[in-house]
Design a protein around this motif. Sequence first.
Motif, mmCIF file in Angstrom:
data_model
loop_
_atom_site.group_PDB
_atom_site.id
_atom_site.type_symbol
_atom_site.label_atom_id
_atom_site.label_comp_id
_atom_site.label_asym_id
_atom_site.label_seq_id
_atom_site.Cartn_x
_atom_site.Cartn_y
_atom_site.Cartn_z
ATOM 1 N N ASP A 29 0.801 -1.224 0.000
ATOM 2 C CA ASP A 29 0.000 0.000 0.000
ATOM 3 C C ASP A 29 0.834 1.274 0.000
ATOM 4 O O ASP A 29 0.344 2.325 -0.385
ATOM 5 C CB ASP A 29 -0.922 0.027 1.231
ATOM 6 N N ARG A 30 2.089 1.187 0.422
ATOM 7 C CA ARG A 30 2.918 2.393 0.570
ATOM 8 C C ARG A 30 4.039 2.505 -0.460
ATOM 9 O O ARG A 30 4.933 3.330 -0.315
ATOM 10 C CB ARG A 30 3.529 2.428 1.969
ATOM 11 N N ARG A 31 3.997 1.697 -1.503
ATOM 12 C CA ARG A 31 5.058 1.714 -2.513
ATOM 13 C C ARG A 31 5.249 3.100 -3.120
ATOM 14 O O ARG A 31 6.369 3.577 -3.250
ATOM 15 C CB ARG A 31 4.772 0.713 -3.629
ATOM 16 N N GLY A 32 4.154 3.746 -3.488
ATOM 17 C CA GLY A 32 4.243 5.074 -4.099
ATOM 18 C C GLY A 32 4.835 6.100 -3.149
ATOM 19 O O GLY A 32 5.688 6.908 -3.538
ATOM 20 N N SER A 33 4.398 6.068 -1.898
ATOM 21 C CA SER A 33 4.936 6.993 -0.891
ATOM 22 C C SER A 33 6.426 6.779 -0.692
ATOM 23 O O SER A 33 7.195 7.741 -0.582
ATOM 24 C CB SER A 33 4.230 6.804 0.449
ATOM 25 N N LEU A 35 8.571 5.415 -2.845
ATOM 26 C CA LEU A 35 9.272 5.837 -4.059
ATOM 27 C C LEU A 35 9.437 7.356 -4.085
ATOM 28 O O LEU A 35 10.521 7.872 -4.359
ATOM 29 C CB LEU A 35 8.506 5.347 -5.289
ATOM 30 N N LYS A 36 8.372 8.075 -3.769
ATOM 31 C CA LYS A 36 8.431 9.547 -3.718
ATOM 32 C C LYS A 36 9.449 10.028 -2.695
ATOM 33 O O LYS A 36 10.206 10.951 -2.952
ATOM 34 C CB LYS A 36 7.063 10.108 -3.337
ATOM 35 N N LYS A 39 13.030 9.262 -3.849
ATOM 36 C CA LYS A 39 13.341 10.142 -4.987
ATOM 37 C C LYS A 39 13.618 11.565 -4.503
ATOM 38 O O LYS A 39 14.512 12.238 -5.014
ATOM 39 C CB LYS A 39 12.186 10.103 -5.983
ATOM 40 N N TRP A 49 12.470 5.467 -12.359
ATOM 41 C CA TRP A 49 11.879 4.571 -11.378
ATOM 42 C C TRP A 49 10.984 3.538 -12.027
ATOM 43 O O TRP A 49 10.544 3.702 -13.161
ATOM 44 C CB TRP A 49 11.109 5.352 -10.319
ATOM 45 N N LEU A 51 7.741 0.814 -10.658
ATOM 46 C CA LEU A 51 6.846 0.380 -9.595
ATOM 47 C C LEU A 51 6.289 -0.971 -10.018
ATOM 48 O O LEU A 51 5.523 -1.057 -10.970
ATOM 49 C CB LEU A 51 5.717 1.402 -9.416
ATOM 50 N N ILE A 56 9.801 -1.777 -5.658
ATOM 51 C CA ILE A 56 10.075 -0.491 -6.305
ATOM 52 C C ILE A 56 11.556 -0.468 -6.647
ATOM 53 O O ILE A 56 12.370 -1.131 -5.996
ATOM 54 C CB ILE A 56 9.742 0.722 -5.399
#
Length: 150
Positions: A29-33, A35-36, A39, A49, A51, A56
């Motif tokens: 659930d937190r992959r995007g957070s 990655l951000k 980065k 990147w 996903l 990630i």
Amino acid sequence: MEDSIKSSSINNRKVIMEIRFDPNLDFVDRRGSLLKKIKSTDVIKNSHWELGFNDIKLFDTTTAANNRKLVFCDIKRISMSSSLTETNESFSHFFEKSYAAFKAVFDKCDIIRIGCRIQGTYKCKSNDYSTVVANFIKLFPDKFLLEDFN
């Protein structure tokens, strides 16, 4: 952190640092957070990147085979690798910033293993195989494996 080998003696080198932890189901659930966050640290300039379903990746080129710097994270590990001829201090800084970003997103994770691999080719003073091997072995302490390491 002091450099153990002069950079002029390094032909090529790849350093990989990996931290394994108990599987964390929140990762999906937190992959995007994550990655951000990584980065934003700018540990890899002009990064690209990926996903995936369970991971990630943050890397420095558009072609995977040409990556020189990589941050990879999945449900049970985070690893950083670099094949740039960096100083020990600059790799340590890369590791610390990446891991701090990870910890900011996953404040609680139980580490079960930390590993570091260093692969490379180095210049040496002798061309005699026996001399090179004997001098290489002298670089390691008599008791190489650590015990009671916390």
